[in-house]
Write an enzyme that holds these catalytic residues in place. Structure first.
Site, PDB file in Angstrom:
ATOM      1  N   HIS A   1      -0.735   6.334   8.584  1.00 46.16           N
ATOM      2  CA  HIS A   1      -1.695   5.742   8.678  1.00 46.16           C
ATOM      3  C   HIS A   1      -2.631   6.184   9.859  1.00 46.16           C
ATOM      4  CE1 HIS A   1      -0.680   2.308  10.073  1.00 46.16           C
ATOM      5  NE2 HIS A   1      -1.585   1.951  10.120  1.00 46.16           N
ATOM      6  N   ASP A   2      -2.285   6.425  11.382  1.00 42.62           N
ATOM      7  CA  ASP A   2      -2.557   6.442  12.106  1.00 42.62           C
ATOM      8  C   ASP A   2      -3.515   7.728  13.190  1.00 42.62           C
ATOM      9  OD1 ASP A   2      -3.788   3.693  12.460  1.00 42.62           O
ATOM     10  OD2 ASP A   2      -2.339   3.136  13.462  1.00 42.62           O
TER      11      ASP A   2
ATOM     12  N   ASP B   1      -5.964   0.362  -5.746  1.00 42.25           N
ATOM     13  CA  ASP B   1      -5.204  -1.384  -5.698  1.00 42.25           C
ATOM     14  C   ASP B   1      -3.748  -1.374  -6.107  1.00 42.25           C
ATOM     15  OD1 ASP B   1      -4.838  -0.828  -8.403  1.00 42.25           O
ATOM     16  OD2 ASP B   1      -7.035  -1.118  -8.182  1.00 42.25           O
TER      17      ASP B   1
ATOM     18  N   ASP C   1      -5.889   3.809  -8.756  1.00 40.56           N
ATOM     19  CA  ASP C   1      -6.474   2.875  -8.772  1.00 40.56           C
ATOM     20  C   ASP C   1      -7.067   2.380 -10.296  1.00 40.56           C
ATOM     21  OD1 ASP C   1      -9.132   1.403  -9.608  1.00 40.56           O
ATOM     22  OD2 ASP C   1     -10.359   3.555  -9.344  1.00 40.56           O
TER      23      ASP C   1
ATOM     24  N   ASP D   1       2.615  -5.216  12.895  1.00 44.29           N
ATOM     25  CA  ASP D   1       1.571  -4.265  13.454  1.00 44.29           C
ATOM     26  C   ASP D   1       1.351  -5.086  15.094  1.00 44.29           C
ATOM     27  OD1 ASP D   1      -0.729  -2.837  13.730  1.00 44.29           O
ATOM     28  OD2 ASP D   1      -1.295  -4.173  14.400  1.00 44.29           O
TER      29      ASP D   1
ATOM     30  N   GLU E   1       5.948  -1.907  14.759  1.00 47.93           N
ATOM     31  CA  GLU E   1       4.864  -0.926  15.188  1.00 47.93           C
ATOM     32  C   GLU E   1       4.759  -1.017  17.010  1.00 47.93           C
ATOM     33  OE1 GLU E   1       0.688   1.022  15.560  1.00 47.93           O
ATOM     34  OE2 GLU E   1       0.899  -1.041  15.597  1.00 47.93           O
TER      35      GLU E   1
ATOM     36  N   ASP F   1     -12.990   1.536 -10.121  1.00 43.41           N
ATOM     37  CA  ASP F   1     -13.796   1.509  -9.360  1.00 43.41           C
ATOM     38  C   ASP F   1     -14.082   2.218  -7.990  1.00 43.41           C
ATOM     39  OD1 ASP F   1     -11.368   0.108  -7.773  1.00 43.41           O
ATOM     40  OD2 ASP F   1     -12.752  -1.904  -7.599  1.00 43.41           O
TER      41      ASP F   1
ATOM     42  N   ASP G   1       2.445  -5.073   5.881  1.00 43.62           N
ATOM     43  CA  ASP G   1       2.357  -5.492   7.064  1.00 43.62           C
ATOM     44  C   ASP G   1       1.631  -6.367   7.260  1.00 43.62           C
ATOM     45  OD1 ASP G   1       1.562  -3.683   8.768  1.00 43.62           O
ATOM     46  OD2 ASP G   1       0.232  -2.501   7.719  1.00 43.62           O
TER      47      ASP G   1
END
Length: 522
Positions: A324-325, A29, A21, A199, A264, A25, A98
């Protein structure tokens, strides 16, 4: 034939909201990624894959896109992306992004138009079936559970959503949709992106007759939802026409110099993964049988040998342990064993197999899934734990952010963090650095052939990597007991444990959960 850059590369997957970050916040990013490129360069990373960075209402945390050609304001703007790209390229690091072509957000302007009336010019950009509210068009099941059809009373029709109802599927039988996605590909390649992770690529085309899916008759030992009695997505996924769609993507990509596509890829049978890796289709495709395999030499051997057998010389494997899944592999391996030692064995396997390795952020320091209290959960299907903030130090929020609160809770950063491991020669981070450097400097590991080692214990995974001038043996003990392997004389280039001797003569005793890389003298 010389290897392409994407065959030689070590890729690193970044979930941008959780990496760093830069503005306090609590949300990672793009400028945060840019600020840590030197860390990635020192690790030996050649390319990064960014999870979705586009504007989105975040029903599926970026995989519900409302603008394909913008940046989500939480993550920055196009100028921030350009800065990241320029700084990465200056360091010799490629950047792939992605691409989510199967569906959009229901807040995308295309869908808002499509839903507005049956006669709207974009009506056929999505899959609409007229009908009554009591009869969905098919029995297809969502990847997230439940049905795949949402009834729209205003136009008396159902629309298809293979994921959340907020993620309507695009209609790739419409040439206008195909061309629109081609334009998206061109937009990012023109900007300088080096390629795409695509994806749910196998799902872009559905059965034109909308036939019901049958029940699966054969279970898969490594993929839990490929269970006997579950629905076989025969008509909702992996249709023959998908290959022409992929060839179209590849034609656009090939019109730019030195770009690549990784998919994927979830074929209905993992044996058919190579069908997606043809010279005019994808360069790479993720191997989920390998990713999901439990910590067991038999299961990894089965995944590797199936890949080597089905791929042949024309396709190039891709290997990854986490993403991430799914729960992080060190978290999975910790159930019933020493997760740290097992993760070290897996790291050696990942970075010595024939093919391209992908590392998931934090894997190189042994990050585990974070505990996420009920009140802090974000993801609709419970994947928050593997997406927690990167653990840079033992400072506040693990050095990820100066904010009072981070978008997801942080994990065990007091004990597991980059700063603590950076100068420790025995740390997980040091192991990853050594492995990556060894892979880059050893032709047999980079471009050598793969063949199984005969005569090794069944609960160990042992294989050769050979070129005419180099002969490497990689030996992995997946047990909690010592194992002996008969080996010709050689030198141990790397071990995951401390050894009194790094020479082998006629046999080698592996410690529990030890992995070694041996350069043979012959």
């Amino acid at each position: 034939m010389a290897l392409q850059w994407w065959q030689r590369a070590v890729f690193y997957q970044i979930y941008p909201r959780s990496f760093a970050d830069s503005d306090g916040d609590g949300i990672g990013d793009l400028d945060g990624v840019t600020a840590h490129l030197d860390y990635l360069g020192a690790l030996g990373i050649d390319a990064i894959w960014l999870n979705p960075i586009n504007p989105s209402p975040l029903d599926d945390w970026g995989y519900d896109i409302s603008d394909y050609c913008g940046i989500h304001p939480d993550l920055g703007d196009l100028a921030a992306f350009d800065r990241l790209l320029a700084e990465a390229h200056r360091r010799g690091i490629r950047v792939i992004v992605d691409l989510v072509p199967n569906h959009t957000s229901n807040q995308h302007p295309w869908f808002i138009e499509s839903q507005s009336s049956r006669t709207n010019p974009k009506r056929d950009w999505y899959i609409w079936i007229p009908g009554s509210p009591d009869r969905p068009p098919t029995n297809w099941e969502s990847y997230f559970g439940g049905g795949t059809w949402k009834y729209d009373a205003a136009t008396a029709a159902w629309y298809l959503h293979m994921f959340l109802e907020q993620q309507p599927d695009l209609n790739f039988r419409n040439p206008e949709v195909v061309e629109a996605i081609h334009d998206v590909i061109r937009f990012w390649l023109e900007r300088g992106a080096d390629g795409f992770r695509i994806d749910v690529v196998q799902g872009l085309i559905k059965d034109d007759q909308l036939r019901d899916n049958p029940i699966r008759v054969k279970r898969d030992p490594d993929i839990p939802w490929y269970a006997e009695g579950s629905q076989d997505p025969l008509y909702s996924s992996d249709r023959p026409e998908i290959h022409e769609i992929i060839r179209g993507f590849r034609r656009v990509s090939d019109s730019y110099e030195d770009r690549m596509l990784v998919g994927e890829t979830w074929p209905r049978e993992q044996e058919r993964l190579a069908d997606y890796l043809r010279p005019d289709e994808l360069q790479l495709g993720f191997n989920f049988r390998f990713l999901l395999a439990r910590y067991d030499a038999h299961r990894f051997r089965a995944a590797i040998e199936l890949t080597e057998k089905s791929f042949g010389p024309g396709a190039w494997p891709t290997w990854t342990l986490s993403n991430h899944d799914f729960p992080r592999h060190i978290t999975r391996y910790s159930r019933g064993g020493d997760g740290d030692a097992r993760a070290r064995v897996a790291a050696v396997m990942l970075l010595t197999l024939r093919g391209t390795p992908f590392i998931y952020y934090g894997e190189e320091i042994g990050m585990r899934d974070a505990e996420v209290p009920a009140g802090s959960k974000r993801d609709p299907v419970g994947r928050d734990g593997c997406r927690s903030p990167m653990q840079w130090s033992d400072a506040r929020n693990g050095g990820f952010s100066t904010s009072e609160k981070t978008w997801l809770p942080c994990g065990d950063f007091k004990t597991v963090n980059v700063a603590r491991q950076l100068n420790d020669p025995h740390s997980m981070l040091s192991l990853y650095r050594r492995l990556i450097q060894l892979r880059k400097s050893t032709p047999a590991l980079l471009e050598g052939s793969y063949r199984a080692f005969e005569g090794a214990p069944e609960d160990c995974l042992v294989f050769h990597r050979d070129t005419p001038a180099q002969h490497i043996v990689v030996a992995l003990n997946f047990t909690a007991d010592p194992r002996q392997i008969d080996l010709p004389a050689g030198t141990i280039l790397l071990s995951t444990v401390s050894r009194s001797s790094y020479l082998t003569k006629s046999s080698l005793t592996l410690a529990p959960n030890e992995a070694v890389i041996v350069m043979l003298d012959v």
